[in-house]
Design a protein around this motif. Sequence first.
Motif, PDB file in Angstrom:
ATOM      1  N   ARG A 215       0.841  -1.200   0.000  1.00 20.26           N
ATOM      2  CA  ARG A 215       0.000   0.000   0.000  1.00 20.26           C
ATOM      3  C   ARG A 215       0.877   1.250   0.000  1.00 20.26           C
ATOM      4  O   ARG A 215       1.963   1.269   0.537  1.00 20.26           O
ATOM      5  CB  ARG A 215      -0.905   0.011   1.221  1.00 20.26           C
ATOM      6  N   ASN A 216       0.336   2.278  -0.594  1.00 16.34           N
ATOM      7  CA  ASN A 216       1.007   3.576  -0.611  1.00 16.34           C
ATOM      8  C   ASN A 216       0.604   4.349   0.639  1.00 16.34           C
ATOM      9  O   ASN A 216      -0.208   5.257   0.581  1.00 16.34           O
ATOM     10  CB  ASN A 216       0.626   4.356  -1.869  1.00 16.34           C
ATOM     11  N   THR A 217       1.142   3.952   1.745  1.00 16.10           N
ATOM     12  CA  THR A 217       0.791   4.538   3.029  1.00 16.10           C
ATOM     13  C   THR A 217       1.622   5.787   3.290  1.00 16.10           C
ATOM     14  O   THR A 217       2.816   5.817   3.026  1.00 16.10           O
ATOM     15  CB  THR A 217       1.020   3.518   4.164  1.00 16.10           C
ATOM     16  N   ARG A 218       0.961   6.798   3.832  1.00 15.70           N
ATOM     17  CA  ARG A 218       1.636   8.020   4.253  1.00 15.70           C
ATOM     18  C   ARG A 218       1.443   8.167   5.750  1.00 15.70           C
ATOM     19  O   ARG A 218       0.325   8.046   6.249  1.00 15.70           O
ATOM     20  CB  ARG A 218       1.079   9.256   3.531  1.00 15.70           C
ATOM     21  N   VAL A 219       2.538   8.406   6.465  1.00 15.15           N
ATOM     22  CA  VAL A 219       2.497   8.578   7.909  1.00 15.15           C
ATOM     23  C   VAL A 219       2.850  10.029   8.189  1.00 15.15           C
ATOM     24  O   VAL A 219       3.887  10.520   7.730  1.00 15.15           O
ATOM     25  CB  VAL A 219       3.488   7.631   8.623  1.00 15.15           C
TER      26      VAL A 219
ATOM     27  N   SER B 207      10.122   8.712  13.112  1.00 16.64           N
ATOM     28  CA  SER B 207      11.484   8.560  12.588  1.00 16.64           C
ATOM     29  C   SER B 207      12.048   7.180  12.928  1.00 16.64           C
ATOM     30  O   SER B 207      12.800   6.602  12.142  1.00 16.64           O
ATOM     31  CB  SER B 207      12.399   9.666  13.103  1.00 16.64           C
ATOM     32  N   GLU B 208      11.666   6.632  14.079  1.00 18.17           N
ATOM     33  CA  GLU B 208      12.094   5.270  14.433  1.00 18.17           C
ATOM     34  C   GLU B 208      11.459   4.253  13.491  1.00 18.17           C
ATOM     35  O   GLU B 208      12.118   3.328  13.027  1.00 18.17           O
ATOM     36  CB  GLU B 208      11.729   4.958  15.879  1.00 18.17           C
ATOM     37  N   ALA B 209      10.174   4.425  13.187  1.00 22.31           N
ATOM     38  CA  ALA B 209       9.487   3.507  12.273  1.00 22.31           C
ATOM     39  C   ALA B 209      10.026   3.652  10.853  1.00 22.31           C
ATOM     40  O   ALA B 209      10.153   2.675  10.120  1.00 22.31           O
ATOM     41  CB  ALA B 209       7.985   3.763  12.290  1.00 22.31           C
TER      42      ALA B 209
ATOM     43  N   ALA C 180      -2.109   4.749  22.179  1.00 22.16           N
ATOM     44  CA  ALA C 180      -1.187   4.014  21.313  1.00 22.16           C
ATOM     45  C   ALA C 180       0.227   4.034  21.895  1.00 22.16           C
ATOM     46  O   ALA C 180       0.612   4.976  22.578  1.00 22.16           O
ATOM     47  CB  ALA C 180      -1.189   4.617  19.919  1.00 22.16           C
ATOM     48  N   GLU C 181       0.954   3.005  21.569  1.00 24.83           N
ATOM     49  CA  GLU C 181       2.360   2.881  21.940  1.00 24.83           C
ATOM     50  C   GLU C 181       3.191   3.025  20.666  1.00 24.83           C
ATOM     51  O   GLU C 181       2.683   2.776  19.570  1.00 24.83           O
ATOM     52  CB  GLU C 181       2.627   1.509  22.566  1.00 24.83           C
ATOM     53  N   PRO C 182       4.466   3.390  20.763  1.00 24.51           N
ATOM     54  CA  PRO C 182       5.286   3.533  19.553  1.00 24.51           C
ATOM     55  C   PRO C 182       5.327   2.301  18.661  1.00 24.51           C
ATOM     56  O   PRO C 182       5.309   2.414  17.448  1.00 24.51           O
ATOM     57  CB  PRO C 182       6.674   3.866  20.112  1.00 24.51           C
ATOM     58  N   ASP C 183       5.323   1.100  19.259  1.00 27.24           N
ATOM     59  CA  ASP C 183       5.360  -0.100  18.421  1.00 27.24           C
ATOM     60  C   ASP C 183       4.030  -0.363  17.719  1.00 27.24           C
ATOM     61  O   ASP C 183       3.960  -1.140  16.771  1.00 27.24           O
ATOM     62  CB  ASP C 183       5.818  -1.319  19.218  1.00 27.24           C
ATOM     63  N   ASP C 184       2.951   0.310  18.146  1.00 30.85           N
ATOM     64  CA  ASP C 184       1.664   0.184  17.449  1.00 30.85           C
ATOM     65  C   ASP C 184       1.753   0.719  16.029  1.00 30.85           C
ATOM     66  O   ASP C 184       1.094   0.204  15.127  1.00 30.85           O
ATOM     67  CB  ASP C 184       0.552   0.918  18.199  1.00 30.85           C
ATOM     68  N   LEU C 185       2.560   1.742  15.806  1.00 29.38           N
ATOM     69  CA  LEU C 185       2.732   2.284  14.462  1.00 29.38           C
ATOM     70  C   LEU C 185       3.354   1.238  13.544  1.00 29.38           C
ATOM     71  O   LEU C 185       2.878   1.008  12.433  1.00 29.38           O
ATOM     72  CB  LEU C 185       3.582   3.555  14.478  1.00 29.38           C
ATOM     73  N   VAL C 186       4.385   0.581  14.012  1.00 27.96           N
ATOM     74  CA  VAL C 186       5.046  -0.458  13.212  1.00 27.96           C
ATOM     75  C   VAL C 186       4.073  -1.591  12.918  1.00 27.96           C
ATOM     76  O   VAL C 186       3.979  -2.070  11.787  1.00 27.96           O
ATOM     77  CB  VAL C 186       6.310  -0.974  13.929  1.00 27.96           C
ATOM     78  N   GLU C 187       3.311  -2.011  13.912  1.00 26.88           N
ATOM     79  CA  GLU C 187       2.343  -3.095  13.712  1.00 26.88           C
ATOM     80  C   GLU C 187       1.239  -2.682  12.749  1.00 26.88           C
ATOM     81  O   GLU C 187       0.792  -3.482  11.929  1.00 26.88           O
ATOM     82  CB  GLU C 187       1.765  -3.552  15.064  1.00 26.88           C
TER      83      GLU C 187
END
Length: 163
Positions: free
Chosen positions: A35-39, A51-53, A149-156
């Motif tokens: 997918r062409n996802t934009r964060v 930036s970590e993700a 949300a937690e930071p690792d939720d973005l990665v998931e």
Amino acid sequence: MYEHLSIPVGPSACARATTAKEASHRIDYTLSAARNTRVVALDEAAADVISEAAALEWGQARFYSASDPGDRLVSITGEDVALEHAIAESNTVIMVSVSGENAAAMAHIGKTCYTRGIMTAGLAMTADRLDSQALHHLRPYARVLLVPAEPDDLVELLRATRA
């Protein structure tokens, strides 16, 4: 005792699955492309999270920071981009907020995505505060909202959407 009984044993389920008859029922096409996802980070603390993700390897995901009123985004590499250009080919936009700043940017991005039919998600990283400004401002513009949300939720979330 029952040695004289002979029970016919058919092929196992694994063996049947490899037959030509069963193979004819399989779906035989490749998975859709990434997918062409934009964060989009909506405040300074959220920029640190994305930036970590962004350091991980992604297919078509791109990472930005927004400022009021949200019509311009800054890529993780520092490139200034118009919102309309950044999301032109996108099918998912994830907005990340910690402090709830940039309410105008959240509204502008959310409304732009709505008119273009782009799915939106919001991550309110509020550390167990369900009355935060981040949640209050994201709620009207995110079809999917993760709170708190937690930071690792973005990665998931990026993995789940095949970014």
